[in-house]
Scaffold this active site. Structure first.
Site, PDB file in Angstrom:
ATOM      1  N   CYS A  44       0.806  -1.675   0.239  1.00  0.00           N
ATOM      2  CA  CYS A  44      -0.196  -0.005  -0.064  1.00  0.00           C
ATOM      3  C   CYS A  44       1.242   1.327   0.215  1.00  0.00           C
ATOM      4  CB  CYS A  44      -0.941   0.012   0.647  1.00  0.00           C
ATOM      5  SG  CYS A  44      -0.190  -0.043   2.806  1.00  0.00           S
ATOM      6  N   GLU A  64       8.208  -1.666  11.787  1.00  0.00           N
ATOM      7  CA  GLU A  64       7.025  -1.822  11.304  1.00  0.00           C
ATOM      8  C   GLU A  64       6.966  -3.517  10.877  1.00  0.00           C
ATOM      9  OE1 GLU A  64       4.309  -3.095   7.783  1.00  0.00           O
ATOM     10  OE2 GLU A  64       5.421  -1.802   6.488  1.00  0.00           O
ATOM     11  N   GLN A  77       5.402  -6.251   8.974  1.00  0.00           N
ATOM     12  CA  GLN A  77       4.433  -6.773   7.875  1.00  0.00           C
ATOM     13  C   GLN A  77       4.760  -6.481   6.737  1.00  0.00           C
ATOM     14  OE1 GLN A  77       0.583  -4.864   7.090  1.00  0.00           O
ATOM     15  NE2 GLN A  77       0.097  -6.789   6.081  1.00  0.00           N
ATOM     16  N   GLN A  85       5.947  -9.340   3.375  1.00  0.00           N
ATOM     17  CA  GLN A  85       5.660  -8.584   1.896  1.00  0.00           C
ATOM     18  C   GLN A  85       6.873  -8.637   1.121  1.00  0.00           C
ATOM     19  OE1 GLN A  85       4.266  -4.624   3.351  1.00  0.00           O
ATOM     20  NE2 GLN A  85       1.833  -5.302   2.153  1.00  0.00           N
ATOM     21  N   GLY A 114     -13.794  -5.924   4.604  1.00  0.00           N
ATOM     22  CA  GLY A 114     -12.492  -6.751   4.161  1.00  0.00           C
ATOM     23  C   GLY A 114     -11.981  -7.571   5.622  1.00  0.00           C
ATOM     24  N   ALA A 115     -11.625  -9.014   5.453  1.00  0.00           N
ATOM     25  CA  ALA A 115     -11.033  -9.805   6.862  1.00  0.00           C
ATOM     26  C   ALA A 115      -9.931 -10.206   6.363  1.00  0.00           C
ATOM     27  CB  ALA A 115     -12.590 -10.577   6.540  1.00  0.00           C
ATOM     28  N   GLY A 116      -9.029  -9.002   5.739  1.00  0.00           N
ATOM     29  CA  GLY A 116      -7.508 -10.090   5.503  1.00  0.00           C
ATOM     30  C   GLY A 116      -6.823  -9.499   6.802  1.00  0.00           C
ATOM     31  N   MET A 162      -4.746  -6.584   7.206  1.00  0.00           N
ATOM     32  CA  MET A 162      -5.461  -5.820   7.754  1.00  0.00           C
ATOM     33  C   MET A 162      -5.823  -5.632   8.519  1.00  0.00           C
ATOM     34  SD  MET A 162      -2.251  -3.441   6.501  1.00  0.00           S
ATOM     35  CE  MET A 162      -2.963  -2.288   5.390  1.00  0.00           C
TER      36      MET A 162
END
EC number: 1.2.1.70
Length: 432
Positions: free
Chosen positions: A50, A114, A116, A120, A189-191, A193
């Site tokens: 993002c 961070e 995450q 990625q 959304g349900a990912g 994030m």
């Protein structure tokens, strides 16, 4: 060969530009193959998040390889080159290597430290291999970067208490409303994030949360994970109905077109209904025209910078510790890269010695006779191979030991001249 990274990030481009260059998973294979079809690009993979879109390439000619990559970005995004260039950054070899190390370590993120981003980077490595964009150089570079990222997280405290994009969005929302207990919250959304959104919302006192998602399975996984509240689940088709009764909405889906716009919201919202929308998706899930509605406040990822800035200063010292680790990993990669430069000369020298050995062995065995040759060939083979290996050992060790690039290249040229190494064979070994 040259390593280069070409791209843009939250530091160089606003979200409306970044979303045009976002590469979804469904288009990643075609994008990597297109890159590798350019004449000067030998290896390629794409890091798309993002907050950044970065092309990592190995190119035979740096200038032309970079030009090919920029051309790809312009064609993919449909942004003219003259408008795109101002948002791009380009880094070559050691700078490109260090950049990836810093990305993997979370030091180049909007949210310093961070975690995450390391996942990625791993995914970028995986898809680069899966779609055959990676060769030996990018494979080694990404493995070294993943090692660097892990070391930063285990050997420093930079990740301790580090906020994610999701927690920054929750923090911003909390700053705006003061207390979540009296608010009905919807999450599109349900990912991953969204999972982080739920986690941080509950920690801040939210009790009325509805998850809307296309896949009921992923939403149900969240319900099982968070039992402290009665998490409500609805299909994405009920989105507008759920929003009409909510006061706070978070959006975090993989949709490539806006899910919400002014017309949709006006059609379902009471004129006096106040609503805050926090869009943490890129491409954006919420059209910019929503900002024209009187009782609606809309925020995107670029609006999180003020929240993030509050957390940055206390982690700067830890970031300096992390930089030392990254320098070590860059040196480790560069040591491997320097040895890689010697491989064509060493292979060519070894091939020439092996050819001479086989020719002379054949002559000797023919003079000794078939019966003697059959009985003693294994011992003679071992003897001649041993002699060749002993002769080659010192030149190879000394060549690899040269830390200065100019000295190492002079040594390679000397070997090529003294042993009359075939230039065509050297080229074949270089491209192998």
């Amino acid at each position: 060969m040259n390593i280069a990274v070409i791209g843009l990030s939250h530091k160089t481009a606003p979200v409306d530009i970044r979303e045009k260059l976002s590469v979804p998973d469904t288009q990643m294979e075609a994008a990597i193959q297109t890159l590798c079809n350019y004449p000067h690009i030998k290896e390629a993979t794409i890091l798309s998040t993002c907050n950044r879109l970065e092309l990592y390439i190995v190119t035979t000619t740096a200038d032309r390889g970079v030009q090919d990559a920029i051309q790809f970005l312009s064609e993919y995004s449909k942004i003219p080159l003259k408008d795109l260039r101002q948002h791009l950054f380009m880094l070559l070899h050691k700078d490109a290597v260090m950049h990836l190390m810093r990305v993997a370590g979370g030091l180049d993120s909007l949210v310093l430290g961070e975690g995450q981003i390391l996942a990625q980077v791993k995914q970028t490595h995986k898809i680069g291999q899966q779609y055959q964009g990676m060769g030996s150089i990018l494979n080694r570079l990404f493995r070294q970067a993943m090692t660097a990222g892990k070391r930063v997280r285990t050997e420093t405290s930079i990740g301790t208490g580090a906020v994610s994009i999701s927690s920054a969005a929750v923090e911003l929302a909390h700053m705006k409303v003061g207390n979540f207990a009296n608010h009905r919250i919807a999450i599109l959304g349900a990912g991953k994030m969204s999972r982080l959104l739920v986690q941080h919302l509950i920690s801040k006192g939210a009790t009325d949360i509805t998850i809307l998602n296309r896949s009921t399975k992923r939403a149900e996984e969240l319900k099982v994970m968070f039992t402290a509240i009665d998490l409500q689940l609805q299909p994405i088709g009920d989105m507008m109905s759920a929003i009409s009764t909510s006061t706070i909405v978070f959006t975090s889906t993989s949709a490539t077109e806006p899910l919400l716009n002014a017309a949709k919201l006006e059609a379902v919202l009471d004129p006096h209904h106040s609503l805050m929308i926090f869009d943490i998706s890129v491409p954006r899930n919420v059209h910019s025209d929503v900002n024209d509605l009187v009782n609606i406040q809309s925020f995107n990822v670029d609006d999180l910078k003020a929240v993030v800035a509050q957390n940055q200063e206390r982690r700067q010292q830890m970031a300096q510790e992390a930089e030392g680790i990254l320098e070590e990993e860059v040196e480790n990669f560069n040591s491997w890269w320097q040895l890689l430069e010697t491989v064509p000369t060493i292979n060519c020298l070894r091939d020439k010695m092996e050819t001479i050995r086989m020719q002379e062995l054949e002559k000797a065995l023919s003079r000794l006779g078939a019966e003697f040759g059959e009985r003693h060939q294994e011992a003679i083979e071992a003897l001649t191979k041993g002699i060749v290996n002993k002769i080659l050992q010192d030149p190879m060790v000394q060549l690899r030991a040269q830390e200065d690039a100019d000295t190492r290249r002079k040594a390679m040229r000397t070997l090529q001249v003294l042993f009359n190494l075939d230039s065509e064979q050297l080229g074949a070994n270089t491209n192998a």
